[in-house]
Design a protein around this motif. Structure first.
Motif, PDB file in Angstrom:
ATOM      1  N   SER A 170      19.860   9.915  89.620  1.00  0.00           N
ATOM      2  CA  SER A 170      20.428  11.119  89.021  1.00  0.00           C
ATOM      3  C   SER A 170      20.263  10.964  87.517  1.00  0.00           C
ATOM      4  N   LEU A 171      19.608  11.925  86.874  1.00  0.00           N
ATOM      5  CA  LEU A 171      19.206  11.743  85.485  1.00  0.00           C
ATOM      6  C   LEU A 171      19.745  12.843  84.592  1.00  0.00           C
ATOM      7  N   THR A 172      20.060  12.469  83.360  1.00  0.00           N
ATOM      8  CA  THR A 172      20.444  13.419  82.326  1.00  0.00           C
ATOM      9  C   THR A 172      20.102  12.815  80.970  1.00  0.00           C
ATOM     10  N   SER A 173      20.365  13.561  79.911  1.00  0.00           N
ATOM     11  CA  SER A 173      20.075  13.103  78.558  1.00  0.00           C
ATOM     12  C   SER A 173      21.221  13.497  77.637  1.00  0.00           C
ATOM     13  N   THR A 174      21.318  12.817  76.515  1.00  0.00           N
ATOM     14  CA  THR A 174      22.396  13.135  75.576  1.00  0.00           C
ATOM     15  C   THR A 174      21.930  13.957  74.390  1.00  0.00           C
ATOM     16  N   SER A 175      20.640  13.936  74.076  1.00  0.00           N
ATOM     17  CA  SER A 175      20.197  14.649  72.873  1.00  0.00           C
ATOM     18  C   SER A 175      19.040  15.594  73.171  1.00  0.00           C
ATOM     19  N   PRO A 183       5.609   4.115  86.740  1.00  0.00           N
ATOM     20  CA  PRO A 183       4.339   4.440  87.396  1.00  0.00           C
ATOM     21  C   PRO A 183       4.148   3.777  88.753  1.00  0.00           C
ATOM     22  N   ALA A 184       4.647   2.560  88.932  1.00  0.00           N
ATOM     23  CA  ALA A 184       4.428   1.846  90.190  1.00  0.00           C
ATOM     24  C   ALA A 184       5.346   2.319  91.308  1.00  0.00           C
ATOM     25  N   MET A 185       6.358   3.142  90.980  1.00  0.00           N
ATOM     26  CA  MET A 185       7.359   3.521  91.972  1.00  0.00           C
ATOM     27  C   MET A 185       7.269   4.985  92.393  1.00  0.00           C
ATOM     28  N   ALA A 186       7.247   5.890  91.429  1.00  0.00           N
ATOM     29  CA  ALA A 186       7.273   7.321  91.738  1.00  0.00           C
ATOM     30  C   ALA A 186       6.780   8.096  90.531  1.00  0.00           C
ATOM     31  N   GLY A 187       6.732   9.411  90.667  1.00  0.00           N
ATOM     32  CA  GLY A 187       6.248  10.251  89.593  1.00  0.00           C
ATOM     33  C   GLY A 187       7.262  10.428  88.475  1.00  0.00           C
ATOM     34  N   MET A 188       6.825  11.102  87.423  1.00  0.00           N
ATOM     35  CA  MET A 188       7.667  11.355  86.263  1.00  0.00           C
ATOM     36  C   MET A 188       8.662  12.467  86.568  1.00  0.00           C
ATOM     37  N   ILE A 189       9.851  12.375  85.961  1.00  0.00           N
ATOM     38  CA  ILE A 189      10.869  13.417  86.099  1.00  0.00           C
ATOM     39  C   ILE A 189      11.558  13.584  84.749  1.00  0.00           C
ATOM     40  N   TYR A 190      11.877  14.829  84.410  1.00  0.00           N
ATOM     41  CA  TYR A 190      12.530  15.093  83.122  1.00  0.00           C
ATOM     42  C   TYR A 190      14.009  14.751  83.191  1.00  0.00           C
ATOM     43  N   ALA A 191      14.534  14.306  82.062  1.00  0.00           N
ATOM     44  CA  ALA A 191      15.974  14.131  81.855  1.00  0.00           C
ATOM     45  C   ALA A 191      16.366  15.059  80.714  1.00  0.00           C
ATOM     46  N   MET A 192      17.278  16.004  80.993  1.00  0.00           N
ATOM     47  CA  MET A 192      17.601  17.056  80.029  1.00  0.00           C
ATOM     48  C   MET A 192      19.097  17.101  79.758  1.00  0.00           C
ATOM     49  N   PRO A 193      19.487  17.344  78.502  1.00  0.00           N
ATOM     50  CA  PRO A 193      20.918  17.418  78.180  1.00  0.00           C
ATOM     51  C   PRO A 193      21.575  18.610  78.858  1.00  0.00           C
ATOM     52  N   GLY A 194      22.787  18.385  79.355  1.00  0.00           N
ATOM     53  CA  GLY A 194      23.526  19.451  80.015  1.00  0.00           C
ATOM     54  C   GLY A 194      23.029  19.776  81.403  1.00  0.00           C
ATOM     55  N   MET A 195      22.125  18.975  81.948  1.00  0.00           N
ATOM     56  CA  MET A 195      21.572  19.205  83.283  1.00  0.00           C
ATOM     57  C   MET A 195      21.461  17.872  84.020  1.00  0.00           C
ATOM     58  N   GLU A 196      21.358  17.958  85.321  1.00  0.00           N
ATOM     59  CA  GLU A 196      21.164  16.776  86.154  1.00  0.00           C
ATOM     60  C   GLU A 196      19.940  16.978  87.033  1.00  0.00           C
ATOM     61  N   THR A 197      18.992  16.067  86.933  1.00  0.00           N
ATOM     62  CA  THR A 197      17.796  16.112  87.765  1.00  0.00           C
ATOM     63  C   THR A 197      17.825  14.940  88.747  1.00  0.00           C
ATOM     64  N   ARG A 280      30.778  13.321  82.794  1.00  0.00           N
ATOM     65  CA  ARG A 280      31.132  13.851  81.467  1.00  0.00           C
ATOM     66  C   ARG A 280      29.905  13.958  80.562  1.00  0.00           C
ATOM     67  N   VAL A 281      28.960  13.044  80.712  1.00  0.00           N
ATOM     68  CA  VAL A 281      27.726  13.149  79.922  1.00  0.00           C
ATOM     69  C   VAL A 281      26.972  14.417  80.309  1.00  0.00           C
ATOM     70  N   VAL A 282      26.865  14.684  81.615  1.00  0.00           N
ATOM     71  CA  VAL A 282      26.195  15.896  82.070  1.00  0.00           C
ATOM     72  C   VAL A 282      26.923  17.134  81.562  1.00  0.00           C
ATOM     73  N   ASN A 283      28.247  17.084  81.564  1.00  0.00           N
ATOM     74  CA  ASN A 283      29.060  18.222  81.153  1.00  0.00           C
ATOM     75  C   ASN A 283      29.318  18.285  79.650  1.00  0.00           C
ATOM     76  N   ARG A 375      17.335  25.630  96.856  1.00  0.00           N
ATOM     77  CA  ARG A 375      17.638  25.268  95.471  1.00  0.00           C
ATOM     78  C   ARG A 375      18.695  24.164  95.455  1.00  0.00           C
ATOM     79  N   PRO A 376      18.424  23.026  94.776  1.00  0.00           N
ATOM     80  CA  PRO A 376      19.399  21.931  94.767  1.00  0.00           C
ATOM     81  C   PRO A 376      20.685  22.343  94.075  1.00  0.00           C
ATOM     82  N   GLU A 377      21.807  21.964  94.668  1.00  0.00           N
ATOM     83  CA  GLU A 377      23.104  22.290  94.087  1.00  0.00           C
ATOM     84  C   GLU A 377      23.427  21.307  92.970  1.00  0.00           C
ATOM     85  N   ASN A 378      23.972  21.786  91.885  1.00  0.00           N
ATOM     86  CA  ASN A 378      24.499  20.913  90.843  1.00  0.00           C
ATOM     87  C   ASN A 378      25.901  20.506  91.250  1.00  0.00           C
TER      88      ASN A 378
END
Length: 401
Positions: A170-175, A183-197, A280-283, A375-378
């Motif tokens: 579960s990924l997010t960002s602060t800024s 690369p050896a495990m899986a593809g790239m995924i974005y981490a975005m502030p205020g969101m959870e991927t 709280r970081v996501v929110n 659509r994935p639920e947040n």
């Protein structure tokens, strides 16, 4: 004598050549089933395109040689302008390739959807009947924070997972928006502030693998790398015990210190983690007293807070944008924040209820559908109005001004 300078120039490139020789081709030699299937998709698509590219390149050279000015034996037909057979070949072949690429990409994209729980951990090996290892990832300036909610630990710029075990990130960002990539495990995924991927993956072979931020995110981007350790269950338990032995505690105050921009940070373990920290970081409400996005959205869905909301503000003492060197736009001389209506007990109930009501559900992988997966639920927005209403009713909390 003239050859010596040339040899000297070639010798100057030797370190670069040696460095390239030491590079690992992790994309083409992956260690996880998801990355392996992505590699197969990449290679199959490349071979399909080469069916057109190679003949075109070869014919370009052949035509240039065949119809050169000195070749008087080449057939010259200035009035020729059309051939049905020729047109059929040059249009039908690329069309078939495009159809094959489209079908391959459509199926592969949905089967390898990062939000999709794994349907196997290796070829011919179904997912075992056990819960995935859950890892919460926070992209900071300029480092990665890995939180293990089930183990109650956290680590900066280092992670470990058991082999042949599904991992749910579960990924997010602060800024700013960042990109998480092993690369050896899986593809790239974005981490975005205020969101959870989400990202699902697995390691099939033990070892130490490179993880990185694959998109530029600021001055310290080049040092935003980490080691991903794939170990057996005993090795993972030992790694967890080592982190617990550090004795450090990652609470909200410590996280705000960690959030400050820093570069080339060494792996740092934390023995205890605030269970609400990732939520709280996501929110965007790690700061004490600041309203959470989920709470604000729930209040807006109920019609807003009226006059009480216009004066429910406080001075913003922690401004991550200013700490990053970017001025924060505000409607006044001093930065401010909206304060929360919920009491600490309300917030505790809200986050606990959301965690309990957001299990990982393994969906049926077939048949494929044109609209892809639901659509994935947040998990921070599921039935939020009901949660806050229940909390207010239970605690008889009045909005504070």
């Amino acid at each position: 004598m003239r050859k010596l300078p040339r040899l000297a120039r070639l010798a100057a490139f030797a370190p670069a050549i040696m460095a390239l020789a030491a590079c690992k081709m992790e994309v083409l030699k992956p260690s996880g089933d998801i990355a392996e299937r992505q590699k197969d998709l990449l290679l199959t698509s490349t071979w399909l395109m080469l069916i057109i590219i190679i003949p075109v390149m070869a014919l370009t050279i052949w035509f240039a040689w065949r119809y050169r000015a000195s070749n008087r034996n080449a057939t010259y037909k200035p009035d020729w302008d059309h051939s049905t057979k020729f047109e059929l070949v040059i249009w039908a072949a690329p069309l078939l390739i495009i159809i094959c690429l489209g079908a391959l990409t459509w199926v592969g994209t949905h089967l390898l959807d990062p939000y999709r729980p794994l349907d196997r951990i290796a070829e011919g090996q179904p997912v075992p009947d056990q819960e995935p290892v859950r890892v919460e990832v926070v992209a900071l300036d300029w480092k990665w924070l890995f939180i293990y909610p089930e183990q109650g630990i956290a680590m900066v710029n280092e992670m470990a997972v058991p082999t042949d075990r599904e991992v749910e990130f579960s990924l997010t960002s602060t800024s700013v928006m960042n990109a998480f990539y092993i690369p050896a495990m899986a593809g790239m995924i974005y981490a975005m502030p205020g969101m959870e991927t989400k990202l699902h993956g697995v390691f099939n072979n033990p070892g130490e693998y490179q993880g990185l931020a694959s998109h530029y995110s600021g001055a310290g981007f080049s040092g935003m790398r980490f080691k991903a350790h794939a170990v057996d269950q005993a090795g993972f338990d030992a790694w967890v015990d080592e982190a617990r032995a550090s004795g450090a505690n990652l609470d909200r105050a410590k996280f705000l210190e960690l959030e400050a921009p820093s570069e080339n940070v060494k792996p740092t373990p934390f023995a205890e983690v605030d269970p609400e920290l990732f939520d709280r970081v996501v929110n965007m409400c790690v700061e004490e007293g600041k309203i959470c996005m989920a709470e604000m959205m729930a209040l807006d869905a109920q019609g807003g807070t009226g006059l009480a909301g216009t004066i429910n503000m406080a001075q913003l003492t922690h401004d991550k944008e200013t700490r990053r060197g970017v001025a924060r736009p505000v409607f006044g001389s001093e930065p401010f924040m909206v304060t929360g209506f919920c009491t600490p007990a309300d917030s505790l109930k809200m986050f606990a209820d959301l965690r309990e009501n957001a299990p990982t559900v393994r969906k049926d992988q077939t048949p494929m559908r044109g609209i892809a997966l639901p659509r994935p639920e947040n998990r921070l927005g599921i039935e939020m109005p009901r949660i806050i209403q229940d909390a207010r009713r239970d605690n008889a909390a009045e909005p504070k001004l």
